[in-house]
Design a protein around this motif. Structure first.
Motif, PDB file in Angstrom:
ATOM      1  N   TRP A  71       0.819  -1.212   0.000  1.00 19.91           N
ATOM      2  CA  TRP A  71       0.000   0.000   0.000  1.00 19.91           C
ATOM      3  C   TRP A  71       0.855   1.265   0.000  1.00 19.91           C
ATOM      4  N   LYS A  87       3.260   1.885  -1.997  1.00 26.28           N
ATOM      5  CA  LYS A  87       3.700   2.214  -3.341  1.00 26.28           C
ATOM      6  C   LYS A  87       2.922   3.386  -3.932  1.00 26.28           C
ATOM      7  N   ARG A  88       1.648   3.485  -3.588  1.00 25.71           N
ATOM      8  CA  ARG A  88       0.839   4.563  -4.153  1.00 25.71           C
ATOM      9  C   ARG A  88       1.273   5.931  -3.651  1.00 25.71           C
ATOM     10  N   TYR A  89       1.973   5.966  -2.510  1.00 24.12           N
ATOM     11  CA  TYR A  89       2.423   7.240  -1.953  1.00 24.12           C
ATOM     12  C   TYR A  89       3.872   7.550  -2.312  1.00 24.12           C
ATOM     13  N   ARG A 124       7.079   8.836  -8.281  1.00 24.59           N
ATOM     14  CA  ARG A 124       7.243   8.039  -9.488  1.00 24.59           C
ATOM     15  C   ARG A 124       8.543   8.347 -10.212  1.00 24.59           C
ATOM     16  N   ARG A 154      12.405  10.053  -5.999  1.00 25.18           N
ATOM     17  CA  ARG A 154      12.852   8.933  -5.174  1.00 25.18           C
ATOM     18  C   ARG A 154      14.246   9.186  -4.603  1.00 25.18           C
TER      19      ARG A 154
END
Length: 429
Positions: free
Chosen positions: A5, A7-9, A12, A17
């Motif tokens: 969960w 990953k959505r936060y 990209r 990153r």
């Protein structure tokens, strides 16, 4: 325990990153140092200083002590009225050390009624005695460290400075990776951009591998184009002679079938030439896709091809290769009318994508063979109507290539309105 969960936060992009990887340790260290500083510097030191000052206050209030003791200890003692005593302790909301000062004085001085820290330079203690309330005042530096917030300011300033320096360095390391990604994406769209490998050894090795791969693919495309163009061109000469010879025959019954075979061979050669031409030929330019679709349908109507315009939604210009899009749509229309009785063309333009749809009322393509249908030289006649003509299996392949060089894709499905094949060219804006 699964952390999917999260990953959505997560960012990209590569820069996002990298910034997250850089900031998380810095912020974690600052938080740990801040907690330790609060516990040791602010709480521990303030508690010790307050305890020592409370002993001095008790000494001053001891009836056996002499009046000069207060002056020696730099403590002021004044009698006040009951109305001058605050009803509650006073401190600023950001004065965290004041919490400890008030708590320790309340614990060590039983007759204490209130503590006032309204003045950042002074501490006022309101104590009840047998003769009435008194006010005890002394310097704030006796109970807490001077400017304790400077530690947090220094940590924040130098943490931000080092983060900025690290980010500038990290950006120089990430720039070759982004340049490689842009060059690869442009090559995938059929564009060639200048790229020179740079950066760390691993990034440079990946860049050299990309340059070598690009050169090898370009050589293969060039060889394929030359081969198919040469074969198609050389075969046109004997076909022309054969057509002229057949035109001189007197027997119409024998001539017409053979002329039809010649025309089929010429059409097949045209498909070979269309496939030999790269789908990325020409430069992209801003065009109105709605006007282009209307023009293609009008050309089909003049050529007596049963193609109609169903719906156009959205207006605007999109950067496309006009010749490639025209060829792809014409191939889809040709397939539709070959295996069905009519073709309907529609277009939808949104802020995010362009979709060109061609539907027919033919037998369609089974779901398990749709991916196979987009491959070059693939024919699915066993599942479709062979009486409508022959082909070499390049129509859908050319349309898929055109969509791919525009950064999109060709999607095959079933038409809900006509019942046949539904082919969508979807291009992201």
């Amino acid at each position: 325990m699964s952390f999917a969960w999260l990953k959505r936060y997560m960012p990209r992009g590569l820069y996002g990153r990298a910034a997250l990887i850089l900031l998380l340790p810095v912020i974690s260290v600052l938080v740990v140092v801040s907690v330790v500083s609060v516990q040791r510097l602010i709480e521990g030191v303030t508690k010790q200083m307050t305890t020592a000052t409370a002993r001095e206050v008790r000494l001053v209030l001891d009836p056996r002590s002499e009046p000069r003791d207060a002056a020696i200890l730099a403590i002021s003692v004044n009698s006040i009225s009951q109305s001058a005593v605050p009803s509650t302790d006073i401190r600023s909301w950001y004065d965290f050390s004041g919490i400890i000062v008030i708590r320790e004085f309340s614990r060590l001085l039983p007759t204490l009624r209130a503590v006032s820290l309204a003045d950042s330079q002074l501490v006022s203690l309101y104590i009840q005695t047998e003769d009435g309330p008194i006010e005890v005042r002394f310097d704030r530096r006796r109970v807490s460290a001077a400017n304790p917030h400077q530690l947090f300011v220094n940590m924040a300033v130098f943490g931000a400075l080092m983060t900025l320096v690290a980010f500038l360095y990290l950006r120089n390391q990430l720039r070759p990776i982004t340049r490689l990604a842009k060059a690869a994406a442009a090559f995938g769209r059929g564009e060639r951009v200048t790229y020179r490998p740079a950066g760390a050894n691993e990034v440079r090795a990946a860049g050299l591998a990309f340059v070598s791969m690009r050169a090898r693919i370009e050589r293969q495309i060039e060889q394929r184009t030359l081969m198919l163009s040469g074969v198609s061109h050389d075969m046109r000469t004997p076909l022309t002679r054969l057509r002229l010879s057949l035109a001189m025959l007197d027997d119409d019954e024998e001539r017409e079938p053979m002329l039809r075979d010649v025309r089929d061979m010429e059409r097949l050669l045209d498909e070979f030439l269309a496939f030999a031409r790269d789908a990325a030929e020409g430069e992209t330019e801003l065009i109105d896709p709605a006007a282009l679709i209307r023009q293609i349908v009008q050309d089909c109507e003049r050529a007596r091809i049963p193609a109609t315009l169903y719906k156009i939604v959205g207006e605007g210009e999109v950067r496309l290769r006009e010749a490639g899009i025209r060829r792809a749509v014409e191939n889809l229309i040709g397939n539709a009318v070959r295996y069905g009785t009519r073709a309907e063309v529609s277009m939808r333009l949104t802020d995010k994508s362009l979709r060109i749809r061609v539907e027919d009322d033919g037998p369609g393509i089974p779901p398990d063979r749709r991916e196979e249908a987009t491959r070059a030289f693939t024919r699915l006649e066993p599942g479709r109507n062979q009486d409508k003509g022959t082909g070499v299996g390049l129509g859908l392949s050319i349309a898929a290539d055109v969509a791919r060089v525009h950064g999109g894709s060709l999607r095959l499905g079933q038409s809900d309105r006509l019942g046949g094949l539904c082919a969508d060219i979807v291009i992201a804006r």
